[in-house]
Design a protein around this motif. Structure first.
Motif, PDB file in Angstrom:
ATOM      1  N   SER A   1       0.836  -1.102  -0.015  1.00  0.00           N
ATOM      2  CA  SER A   1      -0.068   0.015  -0.160  1.00  0.00           C
ATOM      3  C   SER A   1       1.033   1.131   0.009  1.00  0.00           C
ATOM      4  CB  SER A   1      -0.935   0.046   1.118  1.00  0.00           C
ATOM      5  OG  SER A   1      -0.120   0.163   2.471  1.00  0.00           O
ATOM      6  N   PRO A   2       0.281   2.304  -0.187  1.00  0.00           N
ATOM      7  CA  PRO A   2       1.157   3.683  -0.317  1.00  0.00           C
ATOM      8  C   PRO A   2       1.731   3.708   1.087  1.00  0.00           C
ATOM      9  CG  PRO A   2      -0.848   3.941  -1.361  1.00  0.00           C
ATOM     10  CD  PRO A   2      -1.000   2.601  -0.628  1.00  0.00           C
ATOM     11  N   ALA A   3       1.367   3.486   2.313  1.00  0.00           N
ATOM     12  CA  ALA A   3       1.934   3.460   3.435  1.00  0.00           C
ATOM     13  C   ALA A   3       3.188   2.789   3.696  1.00  0.00           C
ATOM     14  CB  ALA A   3       1.070   3.261   4.734  1.00  0.00           C
ATOM     15  N   LEU A   4       3.245   1.655   2.603  1.00  0.00           N
ATOM     16  CA  LEU A   4       4.553   0.957   2.919  1.00  0.00           C
ATOM     17  C   LEU A   4       4.746   0.120   4.227  1.00  0.00           C
ATOM     18  CD1 LEU A   4       7.094   3.125   0.768  1.00  0.00           C
ATOM     19  CD2 LEU A   4       5.827   1.211   0.060  1.00  0.00           C
ATOM     20  N   LEU A   5       3.643  -0.339   4.866  1.00  0.00           N
ATOM     21  CA  LEU A   5       3.654  -1.105   6.244  1.00  0.00           C
ATOM     22  C   LEU A   5       4.391  -2.298   5.826  1.00  0.00           C
ATOM     23  CD1 LEU A   5       0.277   0.116   7.683  1.00  0.00           C
ATOM     24  CD2 LEU A   5       2.505   1.060   8.138  1.00  0.00           C
ATOM     25  N   ASP A   6       3.990  -3.068   4.996  1.00  0.00           N
ATOM     26  CA  ASP A   6       4.360  -4.435   4.794  1.00  0.00           C
ATOM     27  C   ASP A   6       5.977  -4.340   4.579  1.00  0.00           C
ATOM     28  OD1 ASP A   6       1.921  -5.583   5.302  1.00  0.00           O
ATOM     29  OD2 ASP A   6       1.490  -5.832   3.041  1.00  0.00           O
ATOM     30  N   THR A   7       6.265  -3.339   3.540  1.00  0.00           N
ATOM     31  CA  THR A   7       7.668  -3.086   3.475  1.00  0.00           C
ATOM     32  C   THR A   7       8.393  -2.883   4.301  1.00  0.00           C
ATOM     33  OG1 THR A   7       7.103  -2.191   1.178  1.00  0.00           O
ATOM     34  CG2 THR A   7       9.417  -1.675   1.818  1.00  0.00           C
ATOM     35  N   GLU A   8       7.934  -1.910   5.449  1.00  0.00           N
ATOM     36  CA  GLU A   8       8.608  -1.637   6.450  1.00  0.00           C
ATOM     37  C   GLU A   8       8.952  -3.049   7.520  1.00  0.00           C
ATOM     38  OE1 GLU A   8       9.955   0.961   9.996  1.00  0.00           O
ATOM     39  OE2 GLU A   8       9.367   1.522   7.954  1.00  0.00           O
ATOM     40  N   THR A   9       7.891  -3.516   7.580  1.00  0.00           N
ATOM     41  CA  THR A   9       7.927  -4.895   8.411  1.00  0.00           C
ATOM     42  C   THR A   9       8.885  -5.887   7.671  1.00  0.00           C
ATOM     43  OG1 THR A   9       5.673  -4.723   9.251  1.00  0.00           O
ATOM     44  CG2 THR A   9       6.859  -6.973   9.092  1.00  0.00           C
ATOM     45  N   ASP A  10       9.022  -5.981   6.356  1.00  0.00           N
ATOM     46  CA  ASP A  10       9.834  -6.913   5.720  1.00  0.00           C
ATOM     47  C   ASP A  10      11.504  -6.364   5.827  1.00  0.00           C
ATOM     48  OD1 ASP A  10       9.495  -9.244   4.348  1.00  0.00           O
ATOM     49  OD2 ASP A  10       9.706  -8.415   2.335  1.00  0.00           O
ATOM     50  N   ALA A  11      11.376  -5.065   5.594  1.00  0.00           N
ATOM     51  CA  ALA A  11      12.757  -4.522   5.812  1.00  0.00           C
ATOM     52  C   ALA A  11      13.382  -4.737   7.274  1.00  0.00           C
ATOM     53  CB  ALA A  11      12.731  -3.246   5.339  1.00  0.00           C
ATOM     54  N   ARG A  12      12.528  -4.386   8.168  1.00  0.00           N
ATOM     55  CA  ARG A  12      13.112  -4.846   9.697  1.00  0.00           C
ATOM     56  C   ARG A  12      13.535  -6.407   9.852  1.00  0.00           C
ATOM     57  NH1 ARG A  12       8.166  -3.216  13.445  1.00  0.00           N
ATOM     58  NH2 ARG A  12       9.549  -3.886  14.990  1.00  0.00           N
ATOM     59  N   ALA A  13      12.588  -7.052   9.060  1.00  0.00           N
ATOM     60  CA  ALA A  13      12.678  -8.644   9.237  1.00  0.00           C
ATOM     61  C   ALA A  13      14.135  -9.014   8.603  1.00  0.00           C
ATOM     62  CB  ALA A  13      11.742  -9.334   8.584  1.00  0.00           C
ATOM     63  N   VAL A  14      14.653  -8.347   7.533  1.00  0.00           N
ATOM     64  CA  VAL A  14      15.757  -8.576   6.709  1.00  0.00           C
ATOM     65  C   VAL A  14      17.136  -8.023   7.778  1.00  0.00           C
ATOM     66  CG1 VAL A  14      17.352  -7.736   4.913  1.00  0.00           C
ATOM     67  CG2 VAL A  14      15.140  -8.311   4.491  1.00  0.00           C
ATOM     68  N   VAL A  15      16.919  -6.979   8.342  1.00  0.00           N
ATOM     69  CA  VAL A  15      17.930  -6.501   9.369  1.00  0.00           C
ATOM     70  C   VAL A  15      18.065  -7.580  10.535  1.00  0.00           C
ATOM     71  CG1 VAL A  15      18.514  -4.525  10.946  1.00  0.00           C
ATOM     72  CG2 VAL A  15      17.440  -4.119   8.859  1.00  0.00           C
ATOM     73  N   ARG A  16      17.019  -8.115  11.114  1.00  0.00           N
ATOM     74  CA  ARG A  16      17.088  -9.150  12.171  1.00  0.00           C
ATOM     75  C   ARG A  16      17.596 -10.427  11.679  1.00  0.00           C
ATOM     76  NH1 ARG A  16      14.199  -8.558  16.632  1.00  0.00           N
ATOM     77  NH2 ARG A  16      15.211 -10.457  17.369  1.00  0.00           N
ATOM     78  N   GLY A  17      17.254 -10.747  10.222  1.00  0.00           N
ATOM     79  CA  GLY A  17      17.741 -11.712   9.853  1.00  0.00           C
ATOM     80  C   GLY A  17      19.284 -11.859   9.602  1.00  0.00           C
ATOM     81  N   ARG A  18      19.804 -10.807   9.223  1.00  0.00           N
ATOM     82  CA  ARG A  18      21.301 -10.522   9.366  1.00  0.00           C
ATOM     83  C   ARG A  18      21.855 -10.755  10.743  1.00  0.00           C
ATOM     84  NH1 ARG A  18      20.492  -5.238   5.424  1.00  0.00           N
ATOM     85  NH2 ARG A  18      20.615  -6.083   3.535  1.00  0.00           N
ATOM     86  N   THR A  19      21.253 -10.182  11.483  1.00  0.00           N
ATOM     87  CA  THR A  19      21.549 -10.186  13.142  1.00  0.00           C
ATOM     88  C   THR A  19      21.597 -11.687  13.397  1.00  0.00           C
ATOM     89  OG1 THR A  19      21.234  -7.942  13.628  1.00  0.00           O
ATOM     90  CG2 THR A  19      21.366  -9.553  15.494  1.00  0.00           C
ATOM     91  N   LEU A  20      20.496 -12.040  12.895  1.00  0.00           N
ATOM     92  CA  LEU A  20      20.311 -13.691  13.472  1.00  0.00           C
ATOM     93  C   LEU A  20      21.505 -14.579  13.116  1.00  0.00           C
ATOM     94  CD1 LEU A  20      18.745 -15.980  14.671  1.00  0.00           C
ATOM     95  CD2 LEU A  20      17.179 -16.008  12.270  1.00  0.00           C
ATOM     96  N   VAL A  21      21.781 -14.213  11.798  1.00  0.00           N
ATOM     97  CA  VAL A  21      22.906 -15.055  11.078  1.00  0.00           C
ATOM     98  C   VAL A  21      24.036 -14.980  11.881  1.00  0.00           C
ATOM     99  CG1 VAL A  21      24.451 -15.321   8.944  1.00  0.00           C
ATOM    100  CG2 VAL A  21      21.853 -15.361   8.778  1.00  0.00           C
ATOM    101  N   GLN A  22      24.132 -13.804  12.256  1.00  0.00           N
ATOM    102  CA  GLN A  22      25.624 -13.504  12.888  1.00  0.00           C
ATOM    103  C   GLN A  22      25.617 -14.293  14.328  1.00  0.00           C
ATOM    104  OE1 GLN A  22      28.546 -12.217  11.515  1.00  0.00           O
ATOM    105  NE2 GLN A  22      27.421 -12.196   9.571  1.00  0.00           N
ATOM    106  N   GLN A  23      24.487 -14.126  14.856  1.00  0.00           N
ATOM    107  CA  GLN A  23      24.456 -14.562  16.208  1.00  0.00           C
ATOM    108  C   GLN A  23      24.503 -16.265  16.282  1.00  0.00           C
ATOM    109  OE1 GLN A  23      20.815 -13.021  17.360  1.00  0.00           O
ATOM    110  NE2 GLN A  23      21.756 -11.601  18.888  1.00  0.00           N
TER     111      GLN A  23
END
Length: 379
Positions: free
Chosen positions: A174-196
């Protein structure tokens, strides 16, 4: 949201405004609809449940496929359903679209078989997409897990999702990009998860508390992912921040709008197996109960602290709002915290003007802008 929209029309930066609710569970949907109505993109500061995100599901499905000696077609194709792509893949070719996935999935035979046999099966299917062979050959070439290969293999998986999978989310958002926001946050956490994972996996191998298998890697990833230490890892500088009261202590903005200032929300009664009458006796400390330590939740101390944080967070002004009736028409009382404040109440006529098509800020809020302008001029 009418207040936010009017502040924006008066050139107040969106990052200078924040909306606070005691509990977002009760207000998120209403605030989201109101924000979209006024053309505002909201960002809700909530804990990210990593295990419910697509990047995590991708990592989990890859580990599941790598761990299996024999895979059925569901296990085989699940990573592709979660937008697996090879590293350095052309953007136009990946990820595999759902229609192609559906067609090939139903062309594959039933039954579990080793990865090598699936490669042979794909070669016999007419009009089979070459990307499926690319994926299955990649599975067959992945080495046994150790701390280094876990980082390289899963790190590439997450980065490929960031390059290709995230774009798919953005295109359909949607124009608010809420799903993109969540997906991008999940990518950041995924990177951290791999390092951990690298460090945790090395420690567990040394302690001999798990086996060297991709299944154990998946289990360890789940343990790490279900620990939620933070709130928001991805920032959207063009969006309105909407927070829970518990997160206000770290905020520093010019204008804070607190919603739901009712007696039911501020303070909020905490459920307890201890009867309220006995709680009161313990709190008074009469007789032998003076030796007992009351739970913090029995008092409104935490609520008061968070209420004060709302004021500390605002550099220029605080706007407190509440509803006066429920949807069933029952009266709703204001928070007792408001009784001890010297407040300027907005007249009903000014509130109606704010909500009208000829929107105008109430004079009390306009005073905030004038004070801010004077303070800026004197800096």
């Amino acid at each position: 949201m009418a207040i936010v929209a009017e502040l924006r029309d008066r050139d107040v930066p969106i990052r200078d405004i924040a909306v606070v609710a005691r509990d977002l569970d009760s207000y998120e949907q209403s605030l989201f609809r109101a924000a979209i109505q006024y053309g505002i993109a909201p960002v809700f500061w909530r804990q990210l449940y990593v295990t419910r995100t697509r990047p995590y599901a991708l990592v989990e499905s890859v580990c599941e496929a790598l761990d299996a000696d024999e895979l059925d077609r569901r296990t085989l194709l699940r990573p592709l359903e979660h937008r697996w792509a090879p590293s350095n893949a052309p953007s136009d070719d990946w990820p595999v679209d759902p229609a192609t996935l559906y067609r090939v999935k139903h062309a594959l035979p039933q039954g579990a078989r080793p990865t090598e046999e699936w490669i042979e099966v794909l070669e016999t299917i007419d009009d089979a997409d070459a990307r499926f062979t690319t994926f299955v050959e990649w599975l067959a070439d992945v080495p046994e897990p150790n701390p280094e290969t876990v980082t390289s293999v899963l790190g590439d998986v997450v980065e490929a999702y960031a390059d290709h999978g995230l774009a798919v989310t953005r295109e359909s958002d949607s124009p608010a990009l809420l799903d993109t926001e969540t997906d991008a946050r999940a990518v950041v956490r995924g990177r951290t998860l791999v390092q951990q994972l690298r460090h945790k996996f090395a420690d567990r191998l040394q302690e001999e508390t798990l086996e060297r298998s991709w299944g154990d890697v998946a289990d360890l990833a789940n343990v790490i992912a279900t620990q939620r230490p933070g709130r928001r890892e991805h920032s959207n500088a063009r969006a309105l921040d909407i927070l829970e009261a518990n997160d206000v202590w770290m905020l520093d903005v010019q204008y804070v709008i607190a919603v739901g200032m009712t007696a039911d929300e501020w303070p909020r009664a905490t459920e307890s197996v201890v009867p309220p009458e006995f709680q009161e006796v313990v709190l008074r400390g009469d007789d032998d109960t003076s030796k007992l330590a009351p739970r913090t939740a029995w008092t409104d101390g935490r609520d008061r602290d968070q209420f004060l944080d709302v004021f500390r967070a605002a550099g220029t002004g605080v706007i407190l709002t509440r509803h006066t009736q429920t949807v069933d028409g029952d009266d709703v009382h204001s928070s007792p915290f408001l009784d001890h404040l010297d407040l300027q109440t907005v007249a009903e006529s000014h509130r109606q003007q704010l909500l009208s098509t000829n929107r105008e800020l109430p004079p009390e809020i306009q005073d905030f802008l004038e004070e801010r302008a004077e303070a800026t001029a004197n800096e």
